[in-house]
Every structure is written in structure tokens, then in C-alpha cells.
Enzyme design. Structure first.
Site, PDB file in Angstrom:
ATOM      1  CD  GLU A  49      -2.314   1.170   2.833  1.00 39.38           C
ATOM      2  OE1 GLU A  49      -2.641   0.013   3.445  1.00 39.38           O
ATOM      3  OE2 GLU A  49      -2.669   2.534   3.386  1.00 39.38           O
ATOM      4  NE  ARG A  53      -0.642   8.485   5.193  1.00 37.87           N
ATOM      5  CZ  ARG A  53      -0.455   7.797   6.044  1.00 37.87           C
ATOM      6  NH1 ARG A  53       0.454   8.114   7.130  1.00 37.87           N
ATOM      7  NH2 ARG A  53      -1.373   6.717   6.423  1.00 37.87           N
ATOM      8  CE  LYS A 137      -6.317   1.773   7.630  1.00 36.93           C
ATOM      9  NZ  LYS A 137      -5.276   2.451   7.037  1.00 36.93           N
TER      10      LYS A 137
HETATM   11  C1  3PG Z   1      -1.195   4.785   8.714  1.00 36.88           C
HETATM   12  O1  3PG Z   1      -2.086   5.078   8.107  1.00 36.88           O
HETATM   13  O2  3PG Z   1      -0.122   5.512   8.913  1.00 36.88           O
HETATM   14  C2  3PG Z   1      -1.278   3.376   9.253  1.00 36.88           C
HETATM   15  O3  3PG Z   1      -2.088   3.019  10.042  1.00 36.88           O
HETATM   16  C3  3PG Z   1       0.233   2.797   9.772  1.00 36.88           C
HETATM   17  O4  3PG Z   1       0.194   3.078  10.916  1.00 36.88           O
HETATM   18  P1  3PG Z   1       1.558   2.319  11.671  1.00 36.88           P
HETATM   19  O5  3PG Z   1       2.479   3.500  11.261  1.00 36.88           O
HETATM   20  O6  3PG Z   1       1.086   2.581  13.151  1.00 36.88           O
HETATM   21  O7  3PG Z   1       1.845   1.151  11.297  1.00 36.88           O
END
Ligand code: 3PG
Length: 217
Positions: A49, A53, A137
Site C-alpha cells: 500500500e 500522502r 480496515k
Molecule cells: C497509517 O495510516 O499510517 C497506518 O495506519 C500505519 O500505521 P503505523 O505507522 O502505526 O503502522
């Protein structure tokens, strides 16, 4: 004609079953995308994924989709209806959102890209089930209540399968993977910024290998 929600649910299920962990990647330099994805695939992680961002995200998706054999690339942090269309054009095979809006769900119905929508409460999960989503999710997994909350949903909501994401590490992954309603988990620990910047592909492959070896019950 657009694929049915049921067809897209089957596609999402197949993607979620590729490995115990889906890496959630924040990528600043698209040139890192291909070697990073090759390292993940070499370590046994096949669904990746890329979060929308950073400005480099779509180029990274495009590069992985065309150049990395064995990778199923998707987009994360999908917030708007436009995100779905641009992601599909870039070669994404799935999309992940932290939550949903009615407009985003309407757009997902009209788009061939399978969506894994986020839910943090039983009511949100029930609303998504009404719209045909059986794979969700659970976000943000740890702050929202962790494996105890998610495990408590298995009784009243047995139709649903989750990919919990947010605050999970290699050390805590098994708490979630042991639950009957968890299909895989998501996490950013497989692709730390420091390793992406320095090009530590062997290090990322090692993290992938550890994650791929986790047991899913
Ligand atoms: C996110 O959207 O950043 C994810 O949920 C990842 O979370 P994490 O950095 O705690 O694994």
C-alpha cells in the site's frame, strides 16, 4: 459496466490473503519505489500500500505496477472521489481509506478499483456491511481499542473480516493475527523512512521476511 461490489470483495479478499502483513508505505522519492517493492516481494510480501500522502505516491504506484513482477500495488489514504480514479489510472489494484464518507462510497460503487474502507466502531462496520463490504480496515487499530475490541466484534459481526492497521508492530502482530475475524494486518514498520532514504533494500527484505513468517490463524 462497473464490477459489482461482490466481485470487488472477492478481489480484495484475494489481495488480503497474499501475505500476513500489508506494508503501509510513505514514499518521498519515487526512485525508491521499484527497489523497495522488489525487496518486499523477495521477502515474501506481495500486497503493497502506497499512501497518497506525498507528491511521489502516484509515480511510485505507476513504477511498481509496471516494473515489479509479483507485486500487487494499491493506494492508501484515499480521501476523495478523485483519488480513486487517479489511482486506478496509475495502475493501483486496490485502495484503502482511513474512514468513509457517503460520497466516497458512491464513487467506489462506480469505480472498478476495489476499496478496503476503514471503520473504528461497530456502527461504522454495520453501515459498511449494509453496503456490501465484508472486508474492512480496522483503523486506528491500537488507539481505537486494539485486539480486545476487534475480537469482541467477532461474535456479533461474524460476516466481517478485518485488516487492523495503526500502532501494530512485529511484536504485537500475533495478538491480532490470532483473532478469527482478522485476515491480515497493516503496518508501516516494514518500510522505515531511514531505510528508504539510505536504500537499505537488504534491511527491508529482512523485515519483510520476518513479517511474511507470521502465522495467520
Ligand atoms: C497509517 O495510516 O499510517 C497506518 O495506519 C500505519 O500505521 P503505523 O505507522 O502505526 O503502522
Amino acid at each position: 459496466m462497473t464490477s459489482s461490489i461482490e466481485h470487488k470483495q472477492q478481489q480484495i479478499e484475494a489481495t488480503l490473503r497474499l501475505a500476513p502483513v500489508i506494508p503501509v508505505v510513505v514514499i518521498d522519492d519515487a526512485r525508491a519505489a521499484v527497489p523497495m517493492a522488489r525487496a518486499l516481494v523477495a521477502g515474501g510480501i506481495r500486497a503493497i500500500e502506497i499512501t497518497l500522502r506525498t507528491p511521489a505516491a502516484l509515480e511510485a504506484v505507476r513504477a511498481i505496477a509496471t516494473e515489479v513482477e509479483g507485486a500487487t500495488v494499491g493506494v492508501g489514504t484515499v480521501l476523495t472521489t478523485g483519488d480513486l480514479a487517479t489511482a486506478l489510472q496509475a495502475g493501483a489494484r486496490f485502495a484503502v481509506s482511513p474512514g468513509v464518507s457517503p460520497r466516497l462510497l458512491d464513487a467506489a460503487d462506480d469505480c472498478d478499483l476495489p476499496l478496503l474502507p476503514g471503520a473504528a466502531t461497530a456502527s461504522e462496520a454495520m453501515s459498511l456491511l449494509e453496503r456490501g463490504y465484508r472486508h474492512l480496515k480496522f483503523f486506528p487499530a491500537v488507539p481505537a481499542g486494539g485486539h480486545k475490541l476487534l475480537g469482541a466484534w467477532a461474535g456479533p459481526l461474524p460476516q466481517l473480516r478485518f485488516c487492523p492497521t495503526g500502532g501494530i508492530s512485529l511484536a504485537t502482530a500475533s495478538d491480532f493475527l490470532a483473532l478469527p475475524n482478522v485476515i491480515c494486518i497493516g503496518g508501516s514498520w516494514l518500510t522505515p523512512a531511514a531505510k528508504l532514504v539510505t536504500g537499505d533494500w537488504a534491511g527491508i527484505e529482512l523485515l519483510a521476511r520476518e513479517a511474511a513468517a507470521l502465522q495467520v490463524t
